[in-house]
Design a protein around this motif. Structure first.
Motif, PDB file in Angstrom:
ATOM      1  N   GLU A  47       0.881  -1.167   0.000  1.00  0.00           N
ATOM      2  CA  GLU A  47       0.000   0.000   0.000  1.00  0.00           C
ATOM      3  C   GLU A  47       0.916   1.214   0.000  1.00  0.00           C
ATOM      4  OE1 GLU A  47      -3.677  -0.979   2.761  1.00  0.00           O
ATOM      5  OE2 GLU A  47      -1.917  -2.110   3.379  1.00  0.00           O
ATOM      6  N   VAL A  48       0.937   1.937  -1.117  1.00  0.00           N
ATOM      7  CA  VAL A  48       1.872   3.055  -1.276  1.00  0.00           C
ATOM      8  C   VAL A  48       1.095   4.366  -1.239  1.00  0.00           C
ATOM      9  CG1 VAL A  48       3.609   4.089  -2.786  1.00  0.00           C
ATOM     10  CG2 VAL A  48       3.341   1.609  -2.709  1.00  0.00           C
ATOM     11  N   HIS A  49       1.550   5.270  -0.390  1.00  0.00           N
ATOM     12  CA  HIS A  49       0.948   6.604  -0.346  1.00  0.00           C
ATOM     13  C   HIS A  49       1.811   7.570  -1.134  1.00  0.00           C
ATOM     14  CE1 HIS A  49      -1.195   4.896   3.148  1.00  0.00           C
ATOM     15  NE2 HIS A  49      -2.144   5.706   2.742  1.00  0.00           N
ATOM     16  N   VAL A  50       1.204   8.212  -2.107  1.00  0.00           N
ATOM     17  CA  VAL A  50       1.912   9.207  -2.918  1.00  0.00           C
ATOM     18  C   VAL A  50       1.394  10.577  -2.501  1.00  0.00           C
ATOM     19  CG1 VAL A  50       2.305  10.069  -5.254  1.00  0.00           C
ATOM     20  CG2 VAL A  50       1.977   7.605  -4.867  1.00  0.00           C
ATOM     21  N   GLN A  51       2.282  11.421  -2.022  1.00  0.00           N
ATOM     22  CA  GLN A  51       1.858  12.769  -1.640  1.00  0.00           C
ATOM     23  C   GLN A  51       1.886  13.661  -2.879  1.00  0.00           C
ATOM     24  OE1 GLN A  51       3.590  14.703   1.985  1.00  0.00           O
ATOM     25  NE2 GLN A  51       4.191  16.207   0.472  1.00  0.00           N
ATOM     26  N   LEU A  52       0.774  14.291  -3.171  1.00  0.00           N
ATOM     27  CA  LEU A  52       0.680  15.096  -4.389  1.00  0.00           C
ATOM     28  C   LEU A  52       1.239  16.494  -4.173  1.00  0.00           C
ATOM     29  CD1 LEU A  52      -2.897  14.047  -5.558  1.00  0.00           C
ATOM     30  CD2 LEU A  52      -0.666  13.127  -6.277  1.00  0.00           C
ATOM     31  N   GLU A  82      -7.125  10.455  -0.828  1.00  0.00           N
ATOM     32  CA  GLU A  82      -7.381  10.731   0.585  1.00  0.00           C
ATOM     33  C   GLU A  82      -6.532  11.892   1.062  1.00  0.00           C
ATOM     34  OE1 GLU A  82      -6.729   6.910   2.486  1.00  0.00           O
ATOM     35  OE2 GLU A  82      -4.671   7.448   2.943  1.00  0.00           O
ATOM     36  N   GLU A  83      -6.567  12.149   2.369  1.00  0.00           N
ATOM     37  CA  GLU A  83      -5.796  13.270   2.897  1.00  0.00           C
ATOM     38  C   GLU A  83      -4.865  12.756   3.993  1.00  0.00           C
ATOM     39  OE1 GLU A  83      -8.003  16.081   5.255  1.00  0.00           O
ATOM     40  OE2 GLU A  83      -9.440  14.556   5.891  1.00  0.00           O
ATOM     41  N   ASP A  84      -3.789  13.499   4.200  1.00  0.00           N
ATOM     42  CA  ASP A  84      -2.836  13.142   5.243  1.00  0.00           C
ATOM     43  C   ASP A  84      -3.316  13.692   6.590  1.00  0.00           C
ATOM     44  OD1 ASP A  84      -0.553  12.001   6.265  1.00  0.00           O
ATOM     45  OD2 ASP A  84       0.775  12.914   4.785  1.00  0.00           O
ATOM     46  N   THR A  85      -2.696  13.207   7.657  1.00  0.00           N
ATOM     47  CA  THR A  85      -2.978  13.728   9.001  1.00  0.00           C
ATOM     48  C   THR A  85      -1.842  14.668   9.406  1.00  0.00           C
ATOM     49  OG1 THR A  85      -1.719  11.955  10.009  1.00  0.00           O
ATOM     50  CG2 THR A  85      -4.069  11.563   9.659  1.00  0.00           C
ATOM     51  N   GLY A  86      -1.958  15.287  10.575  1.00  0.00           N
ATOM     52  CA  GLY A  86      -0.846  16.057  11.117  1.00  0.00           C
ATOM     53  C   GLY A  86       0.232  15.103  11.612  1.00  0.00           C
ATOM     54  N   LYS A  87       1.207  15.650  12.317  1.00  0.00           N
ATOM     55  CA  LYS A  87       2.314  14.820  12.801  1.00  0.00           C
ATOM     56  C   LYS A  87       2.436  14.952  14.310  1.00  0.00           C
ATOM     57  CE  LYS A  87       6.008  14.633   9.393  1.00  0.00           C
ATOM     58  NZ  LYS A  87       7.101  15.418   8.837  1.00  0.00           N
ATOM     59  N   SER A  88       2.588  13.815  15.001  1.00  0.00           N
ATOM     60  CA  SER A  88       2.898  13.848  16.432  1.00  0.00           C
ATOM     61  C   SER A  88       4.409  13.748  16.563  1.00  0.00           C
ATOM     62  CB  SER A  88       2.261  12.663  17.149  1.00  0.00           C
ATOM     63  OG  SER A  88       0.866  12.706  17.000  1.00  0.00           O
ATOM     64  N   ILE A  89       5.003  14.655  17.326  1.00  0.00           N
ATOM     65  CA  ILE A  89       6.460  14.660  17.446  1.00  0.00           C
ATOM     66  C   ILE A  89       6.837  14.274  18.878  1.00  0.00           C
ATOM     67  CG2 ILE A  89       8.531  16.093  17.206  1.00  0.00           C
ATOM     68  CD1 ILE A  89       6.674  17.806  15.268  1.00  0.00           C
ATOM     69  N   HIS A  90       7.507  13.125  18.976  1.00  0.00           N
ATOM     70  CA  HIS A  90       7.769  12.583  20.329  1.00  0.00           C
ATOM     71  C   HIS A  90       9.182  12.865  20.814  1.00  0.00           C
ATOM     72  CE1 HIS A  90       4.001  10.426  19.859  1.00  0.00           C
ATOM     73  NE2 HIS A  90       4.436   9.989  18.692  1.00  0.00           N
ATOM     74  N   ASP A  91      10.055  13.349  19.951  1.00  0.00           N
ATOM     75  CA  ASP A  91      11.466  13.404  20.344  1.00  0.00           C
ATOM     76  C   ASP A  91      12.023  14.820  20.459  1.00  0.00           C
ATOM     77  OD1 ASP A  91      11.323  13.959  17.697  1.00  0.00           O
ATOM     78  OD2 ASP A  91      12.668  12.363  17.030  1.00  0.00           O
ATOM     79  N   LEU A  92      11.163  15.834  20.526  1.00  0.00           N
ATOM     80  CA  LEU A  92      11.671  17.203  20.650  1.00  0.00           C
ATOM     81  C   LEU A  92      11.589  17.706  22.078  1.00  0.00           C
ATOM     82  CD1 LEU A  92      10.592  19.469  17.650  1.00  0.00           C
ATOM     83  CD2 LEU A  92      12.886  18.805  18.383  1.00  0.00           C
ATOM     84  N   ASP A  93      10.553  17.285  22.773  1.00  0.00           N
ATOM     85  CA  ASP A  93      10.317  17.731  24.141  1.00  0.00           C
ATOM     86  C   ASP A  93      10.385  16.496  25.036  1.00  0.00           C
ATOM     87  OD1 ASP A  93       8.215  20.119  25.649  1.00  0.00           O
ATOM     88  OD2 ASP A  93       8.710  18.190  26.582  1.00  0.00           O
ATOM     89  N   GLY A 101      -4.400  17.392   5.901  1.00  0.00           N
ATOM     90  CA  GLY A 101      -5.151  17.779   4.706  1.00  0.00           C
ATOM     91  C   GLY A 101      -4.341  17.794   3.423  1.00  0.00           C
ATOM     92  N   VAL A 102      -3.072  17.394   3.491  1.00  0.00           N
ATOM     93  CA  VAL A 102      -2.260  17.319   2.267  1.00  0.00           C
ATOM     94  C   VAL A 102      -2.767  16.130   1.435  1.00  0.00           C
ATOM     95  CG1 VAL A 102       0.071  16.788   1.408  1.00  0.00           C
ATOM     96  CG2 VAL A 102      -0.248  18.450   3.253  1.00  0.00           C
ATOM     97  N   PRO A 103      -2.949  16.321   0.119  1.00  0.00           N
ATOM     98  CA  PRO A 103      -3.551  15.241  -0.674  1.00  0.00           C
ATOM     99  C   PRO A 103      -2.623  14.047  -0.883  1.00  0.00           C
ATOM    100  CG  PRO A 103      -2.976  17.093  -2.087  1.00  0.00           C
ATOM    101  CD  PRO A 103      -2.738  17.544  -0.668  1.00  0.00           C
ATOM    102  N   LEU A 104      -3.211  12.860  -0.772  1.00  0.00           N
ATOM    103  CA  LEU A 104      -2.488  11.615  -0.996  1.00  0.00           C
ATOM    104  C   LEU A 104      -3.261  10.762  -1.986  1.00  0.00           C
ATOM    105  CD1 LEU A 104      -1.872  10.460   2.712  1.00  0.00           C
ATOM    106  CD2 LEU A 104      -0.258  11.709   1.256  1.00  0.00           C
ATOM    107  N   LEU A 105      -2.528   9.981  -2.767  1.00  0.00           N
ATOM    108  CA  LEU A 105      -3.154   8.894  -3.505  1.00  0.00           C
ATOM    109  C   LEU A 105      -2.646   7.617  -2.874  1.00  0.00           C
ATOM    110  CD1 LEU A 105      -2.741  10.025  -7.231  1.00  0.00           C
ATOM    111  CD2 LEU A 105      -4.681  10.381  -5.679  1.00  0.00           C
ATOM    112  N   GLU A 106      -3.557   6.700  -2.555  1.00  0.00           N
ATOM    113  CA  GLU A 106      -3.114   5.413  -2.030  1.00  0.00           C
ATOM    114  C   GLU A 106      -3.230   4.367  -3.136  1.00  0.00           C
ATOM    115  OE1 GLU A 106      -4.520   4.065   1.802  1.00  0.00           O
ATOM    116  OE2 GLU A 106      -4.106   1.980   1.265  1.00  0.00           O
TER     117      GLU A 106
END
Ligand code: ADP
Ligand code: MG
Length: 479
Positions: free
Chosen positions: A13-18, A127-138, A150-155
């Protein structure tokens, strides 16, 4: 890939970010690596009352990718909500397609050690992408960055047709090349523009029935995909041999250790409570619009490679290099259209031009020299007006002065090929007079010294001597 009589069965399953100018359902732009939470809107955050609007560029990109892969394109497309909670998905659902994916069927042909192999595609949906959770900065908190929301993806989903890591690698390569040809994504795996989930099971060779599959999530490099497959295959075969049952689970790849570990066990099918998104009208594609897109697709890499080999008689090696990217292929075609011979044009592009671009870390779109002007220079070689080495010097000047006329440059730089016998005779006489010892050695049998004399003649004529005439004059004098 076989181990003790087992084979792997793999689906990707490949996600292509447009790389559309704005997001899938909101009007803001997205660029990789921008400051956190600066590329957001009420729509991509899912604030109450915000209304999504479908981006036509996404529909067009999905259609073109589908057409290029031989898929059936659906005319009536609905958007669906896939409901789940995650901190980086504030809406509580993802807008995707469920029962009406825009593309079905189609295939990708890859080259394997035993020849070409066709890998079937199941579907492609938007479809659309989600945001990002960042675990290693804080050290204490998880940080959230919604730029990617909301960034467009094709799966792109494949049939379980792959059998090893090399095939997965080759498949991803084909997809990356294609999305770049179609100019719908930068295909950059390091920046997350291509992401791959691997589904893998094992079975004894000869058995038709598939084993239980395990999913390895979010692999972000071609090598990781290959390594995750190699590891999973060995792990699953060992488990089956030890009499264990393979659990249907989701795993993650630890790139530092080269192993996969359990993320979660899928006990039941997930219940995403899919339903048609009430905020987005379905999109209807007319057959004539679909056919218009088919007609305007660029010539694709595999067809182009075959044409270069069969119609132009180029080697596999040259055809491969020339079709790697659309920019180079288009430049090559333009050189031919301007009258250059195929082999000569290939040698120029894969030689001096590639060298010039590599030194500057540029792609061919940045070459300041239009194909028509390079073709004029090549014509000067073919008419013996300048030598090949002189042409390379002229090329370097033309790359910095694209307006310059190659013939005038040849004259100004004193690089016109000297087929003037009298002038060349003078240089030959000089050279032989300056090297009496070498002349004696030559005459006592060291015929290889002709190379030394030729080199000297070329040097003194600054590369402009016609090599055939110069050799003849030297031989006549010496023998
Ligand atoms: P799910 O419903 O779990 O998402 P799908 O049937 O949609 O499963 O398939 C997802 C991916 O897994 C596809 O790429 C498909 O080819 C692959 N796949 C399905 N069954 C198997 C299996 N037994 N082994 C390996 N890959 C599989
Ligand atoms: Mg699925």
């Amino acid at each position: 890939m076989t181990q003790q009589g087992y084979e792997a069965v793999i689906g990707l399953e490949v996600h292509v970010q447009l790389s559309t100018l704005s997001k899938a359902y909101g009007s803001e732009a997205y660029g990789y690596g921008e400051a956190a939470n600066t590329q957001i809107s009420p729509v991509s955050l899912g604030l109450p009352g915000a209304l999504p609007q479908a981006n036509w560029g996404v529909v067009r990109a999905a259609t073109r990718l589908g057409l290029a892969l031989g898929c059936r394109i659906r005319e009536y497309n609905e958007y669906a909500r896939k409901n789940y909670f995650y901190p980086d998905l504030t809406k509580g659902y993802q807008i995707t397609q469920h029962e009406t994916p825009i593309c079905n069927g189609g295939s990708v042909i890859i080259d394997t050690s035993t020849g070409p192999k066709t890998l079937g595609l199941t579907r492609i949906h938007m479809e659309e992408d989600t945001g990002k959770s960042i675990h290693d900065l804080d050290p204490f908190n998880t940080l959230l960055d919604f730029n990617r929301a909301g960034v467009p993806l094709l799966e792109v989903v494949t049939e379980p047709d792959l059998r090893n890591g090399e095939e997965a690698y080759a498949f991803l390569n084909e997809i990356r090349q294609l999305v770049r040809y179609l100019d719908i994504s930068d295909g950059n795996m390091e920046e997350g523009s291509l992401r791959c989930d691997v589904n893998i099971s094992v079975r004894p060779i000869g058995r038709a029935q598939f084993g239980t599959k395990v999913e390895v999530k979010n692999l972000n490099s071609f090598r990781h995909v290959q390594k995750a497959i190699d590891f999973e295959f060995k792990r699953q075969v060992a488990a089956v041999e030890a009499g264990e049952t393979i659990l249907q689970e989701t795993r993650t790849f630890d790139s530092s250790k080269g192993i996969t570990t359990v993320l979660r066990i899928k006990e039941d099918a997930n219940d995403y409570r899919y339903f048609t998104d009430p905020d987005l009208a379905p999109v209807r594609l007319s057959p004539s619009w679909i056919e218009g897109n088919r007609a305007s697709l660029p010539e694709l890499p595999r067809a182009r490679k075959a044409r270069y080999r069969s119609e132009l008689g180029l080697s596999d090696y040259d055809s491969e290099l020339l079709t790697d990217g659309l920019g180079v292929a288009a430049y090559f075609d333009a050189l031919l259209a301007a009258g250059a011979g195929a082999k000569t044009a290939a040698n120029w592009i894969n030689g001096p031009i590639a060298g010039w671009l590599n030194e500057r870390a540029l792609t061919i779109d940045a070459l300041p020299l239009p194909a028509s002007r390079l073709a004029a220079l090549i014509a000067l070689i073919e008419s013996s007006t300048v030598s090949h080495s002189a042409a390379q010097q002229i090329f370097l000047r033309m790359a910095s002065e694209p307006e310059a006329n190659p013939l005038q440059l040849a004259e100004a730089l004193g690089l016109m090929q000297q087929s003037d016998v009298q002038a060349l005779q003078g240089i030959v006489d000089e050279v032989l007079a300056d090297w009496p010892d070498k002349v004696a050695e030559y005459q006592s049998g060291k015929k290889g010294l002709i190379g030394l004399f030729m080199g000297e003649v070329m040097k003194r004529s600054r590369g402009s001597a016609d090599p055939k005439i110069a050799t003849e004059l030297l031989r006549r004098q010496l023998d």
